[in-house]
Scaffold this active site. Structure first.
Site, PDB file in Angstrom:
ATOM      1  N   GLU A  16       0.856  -1.178   0.000  1.00 27.61           N
ATOM      2  CA  GLU A  16       0.000   0.000   0.000  1.00 27.61           C
ATOM      3  C   GLU A  16       0.895   1.232   0.000  1.00 27.61           C
ATOM      4  O   GLU A  16       1.735   1.410   0.879  1.00 27.61           O
ATOM      5  CB  GLU A  16      -0.895   0.001   1.250  1.00 27.61           C
ATOM      6  CG  GLU A  16      -1.660   1.288   1.486  1.00 27.61           C
ATOM      7  CD  GLU A  16      -2.806   1.499   0.517  1.00 27.61           C
ATOM      8  OE1 GLU A  16      -3.399   2.591   0.528  1.00 27.61           O
ATOM      9  OE2 GLU A  16      -3.103   0.578  -0.257  1.00 27.61           O
ATOM     10  N   CYS A  67      -5.427  -0.156   6.874  1.00 30.67           N
ATOM     11  CA  CYS A  67      -5.684  -0.144   8.322  1.00 30.67           C
ATOM     12  C   CYS A  67      -6.671   0.970   8.679  1.00 30.67           C
ATOM     13  O   CYS A  67      -6.456   1.722   9.630  1.00 30.67           O
ATOM     14  CB  CYS A  67      -4.393   0.032   9.100  1.00 30.67           C
ATOM     15  SG  CYS A  67      -3.433  -1.464   9.241  1.00 30.67           S
ATOM     16  N   ARG A 475       0.354  -3.994  11.454  1.00 30.36           N
ATOM     17  CA  ARG A 475       1.762  -3.834  11.108  1.00 30.36           C
ATOM     18  C   ARG A 475       2.636  -3.385  12.260  1.00 30.36           C
ATOM     19  O   ARG A 475       3.854  -3.326  12.128  1.00 30.36           O
ATOM     20  CB  ARG A 475       1.895  -2.838   9.950  1.00 30.36           C
ATOM     21  CG  ARG A 475       1.386  -3.387   8.651  1.00 30.36           C
ATOM     22  CD  ARG A 475       1.092  -2.299   7.627  1.00 30.36           C
ATOM     23  NE  ARG A 475       0.527  -2.902   6.428  1.00 30.36           N
ATOM     24  CZ  ARG A 475      -0.766  -3.245   6.313  1.00 30.36           C
ATOM     25  NH1 ARG A 475      -1.607  -3.028   7.306  1.00 30.36           N
ATOM     26  NH2 ARG A 475      -1.211  -3.789   5.201  1.00 30.36           N
ATOM     27  N   SER A 498       4.660   1.694   9.821  1.00 31.62           N
ATOM     28  CA  SER A 498       5.637   1.679   8.735  1.00 31.62           C
ATOM     29  C   SER A 498       6.595   2.855   8.815  1.00 31.62           C
ATOM     30  O   SER A 498       7.625   2.847   8.138  1.00 31.62           O
ATOM     31  CB  SER A 498       4.933   1.637   7.373  1.00 31.62           C
ATOM     32  OG  SER A 498       4.349   0.362   7.167  1.00 31.62           O
ATOM     33  N   CYS A 542       3.221  -0.563   4.519  1.00 28.26           N
ATOM     34  CA  CYS A 542       2.017   0.218   4.221  1.00 28.26           C
ATOM     35  C   CYS A 542       2.404   1.680   4.259  1.00 28.26           C
ATOM     36  O   CYS A 542       2.475   2.289   5.322  1.00 28.26           O
ATOM     37  CB  CYS A 542       0.915  -0.102   5.216  1.00 28.26           C
ATOM     38  SG  CYS A 542      -0.671   0.626   4.753  1.00 28.26           S
ATOM     39  N   CYS A 545       0.084   6.079   4.525  1.00 26.37           N
ATOM     40  CA  CYS A 545       0.023   7.346   5.257  1.00 26.37           C
ATOM     41  C   CYS A 545       0.508   8.480   4.376  1.00 26.37           C
ATOM     42  O   CYS A 545       0.334   9.652   4.702  1.00 26.37           O
ATOM     43  CB  CYS A 545       0.869   7.254   6.526  1.00 26.37           C
ATOM     44  SG  CYS A 545       2.534   6.667   6.230  1.00 26.37           S
TER      45      CYS A 545
END
Length: 564
Positions: A16, A67, A475, A498, A542, A545
């Protein structure tokens, strides 16, 4: 000294968001240096400014399209911490049930759709013997999932038709035939079959979240003070629907996911023994799934919080005051030694790339900051949660890890968790632990309702305050910090999993976990960086963000108006 060869993988796919990895290889194709960079700017902290505190969770969950629920929950609970709101027991249980559906969905999708093809060869699966594959499946589970010879033959025919049509979809551009693949063709076929099964399983788990969450992704049943799904928790048919869908997912985890991980651990045992993919020695978890209403960090949790060091074998309690974000090598302004997120600013300072398009290795090179705990990089995620749980002698976690070690035909020692194989295995073991608890949580909720305890909401009595919420996402460690004045947000900072794992170097030159985990990795084929992808994917990156594009000169890129 021989010249190192530089390879850039940009973007890293099957994740992602947008992630770039640069590695330097020596003449033996061994990684001697590595850099992790995100090329997009997040900016969610700026968007939060002056928002009504009731809107925080809804904005926060737009940080990510994976998420969504965790950001929704942690953003909402950060507001509750700031305003001193204590939610009812039923609200906590419902939030945990929603979180469980997210974890199971996320782990299944990660392994099969995002990470699985780093381990199994799709093309080799087409030459497998379906009858032999059915026999092999019984080696790793007494009740293998959907593992008959007829099923495997149908999978081969289905994928062969894709190959013949030229429409390979997710199977295009793989490094098929790479010597780093270790599974037999029959094992490849088992994995390929379960890859296709997982597409339906993840849909069922997403539907489970929608029962109490209203929809998936981006559920909408959390509010500051509790949850709004009262009509669902008092309806036995809705509770049964949720439980049935979760049990369906649990069956897949127990009879497909865990056996497939045993198979991988068995085939890749030498990579595990050598510690391939092991990075930093420190692991951190904020804890997950609170099982009482005592505020963090004193309350009990299914996965306990803490900081674990591999070299000492010691676990210590976590002190949130020791968290800082270093921006020395990230495209932001700020002091070199880092700032506590409750006081931190988000001021972009984009300095660009080298003239040849490479990362500026002597300066700033990523939109991801470098979180540090007591000045040290931390790995966070399922492996960290299991290691901390075992170090704290949690009986459920100890048993789950020991059972897995004993179930691998060629054995799996405690040291072998510190590897790409171990990090991948930890996710499956964790999924099984969570699935095993869902029934008890549903029973607890039903017992409360049966006794007339149906409260799901506590109204806030304050409109000003500051606080934070720390809770693990699938995660890893997720924290949201907030300050509210007269009902409006005046400060916001999110430090996401992440960010911890994908961080660049800090002012001391310490690598982040992604970077450190790649050092000394040997590539079988230099221009096929399968081993690099396997290790990076094992963290389940991921970078979602990073959802807002910024022009390097500060100009407005575009403006959109949506009529509702």
């Amino acid at each position: 000294m021989a010249q190192l060869k530089r390879f850039t993988i940009d973007p890293i796919t099957r994740i992602e968001g947008h992630l770039r990895i640069e590695v330097d290889l020596d003449s033996n194709n061994v990684v001697k240096d590595a850099y992790s960079s995100s090329g997009m700017f997040r900016g969610i902290e700026l968007i939060m400014q002056d928002r009504d505190f009731h809107d925080v969770g809804l904005f926060a969950q737009r940080i990510c399209g994976v998420c969504t629920y965790t950001h929704y929950r942690v953003g909402t609970e950060a507001v509750e911490a700031a305003l001193g709101v204590q939610i009812p027991t039923n609200a906590r249980i419902v939030r945990n049930l929603l979180h469980a559906s997210l974890f199971l969905h996320d782990h299944v999708v990660h392994f099969y759709q995002l990470h699985g093809m780093d381990w199994f060869d799709v093309v080799a699966a087409l030459s497998a013997d379906p009858e032999k594959a059915a026999a092999v499946a019984l080696k790793y589970s007494p009740t293998p999932y959907n593992a008959g010879a007829g099923t495997f033959r149908a999978v081969q025919e289905r994928v062969s038709a894709l190959v013949a049509s030229g429409e390979l979809g997710p199977f295009a551009n793989g490094y098929w035939g790479n010597p780093s693949y270790k599974l037999t063709p029959e094992q490849d076929l088992i994995m390929l079959s379960h890859y296709l099964d997982a597409l339906a399983v993840q849909r069922t788990l997403a539907q489970a979240m929608a029962v109490f969450g209203g929809k998936n992704p981006h559920p909408q049943s959390l509010v500051v003070g509790g949850v709004t799904s009262i009509m669902d928790i008092v309806d036995p048919s809705r509770v049964a629907e949720f439980l049935g869908k979760m049990q369906s997912g649990a069956q897949f985890i127990q009879n497909a996911y865990l056996p497939d991980i045993r198979m991988i651990a068995d085939a890749y045992i030498q990579e595990a023994k050598s510690g391939e993919g092991y990075g930093v020695p420190d692991f951190m978890s904020y804890g997950a799934f609170p099982i009482d209403n005592i505020p963090w960090p004193k309350g009990a949790m299914l996965f306990p919080s803490g900081v674990f060091n591999r070299n000492t074998g010691m676990v210590t309690d976590l002190n949130a005051d020791q968290i800082k974000e270093d921006v020395t090598r990230a495209w932001y302004q700020g002091p070199n030694e880092g700032v506590y997120p409750g006081e931190e600013s988000t001021i972009p300072d984009y300095t660009g790339y080298e003239a040849d398009g490479a990362l500026n290795r002597s300066g700033k090179y990523s939109w991801i900051k470098a979180p540090r705990y007591q000045g040290l990089p931390m790995e966070t995620g399922p492996l960290a949660r299991l290691l901390i749980g075992r170090a704290r002698k949690d009986p459920l976690i100890e048993k789950a890890m020991t059972d897995f070690e004993r179930s691998v035909p060629r054995g799996f020692s405690p040291d072998e968790w510190y590897s790409t194989v171990g990090r991948t295995a930890a996710r499956a073991v964790e999924a099984d632990i969570i699935a095993s608890q869902v029934g008890a949580w549903v029973d607890e909720l039903a017992a409360n309702v049966g006794q007339g305890q149906t409260q799901t909401y506590t109204a806030p009595s304050n409109t000003s305050g500051e606080g934070f919420r720390l809770l693990d996402a699938p995660r890893g460690a997720l924290g949201h910090w907030i300050r509210i004045e007269n009902g409006r947000v005046t400060h916001y900072q999110a430090v996401v999993p992440s960010t911890w794992n994908a961080s660049p170097r800090d002012h001391k030159g310490q690598m982040g976990p992604y970077e450190a985990s790649l050092i000394n990795t040997r590539l079988a084929v230099a221009n096929q960086p399968l081993e690099v992808l396997r290790t990076v994917h094992s963290f389940d990156p991921c970078i979602g963000c990073a959802v807002h594009i910024v022009d390097s000169k500060g100009a407005e890129v575009a403006r959109f108006q949506v009529d509702v």
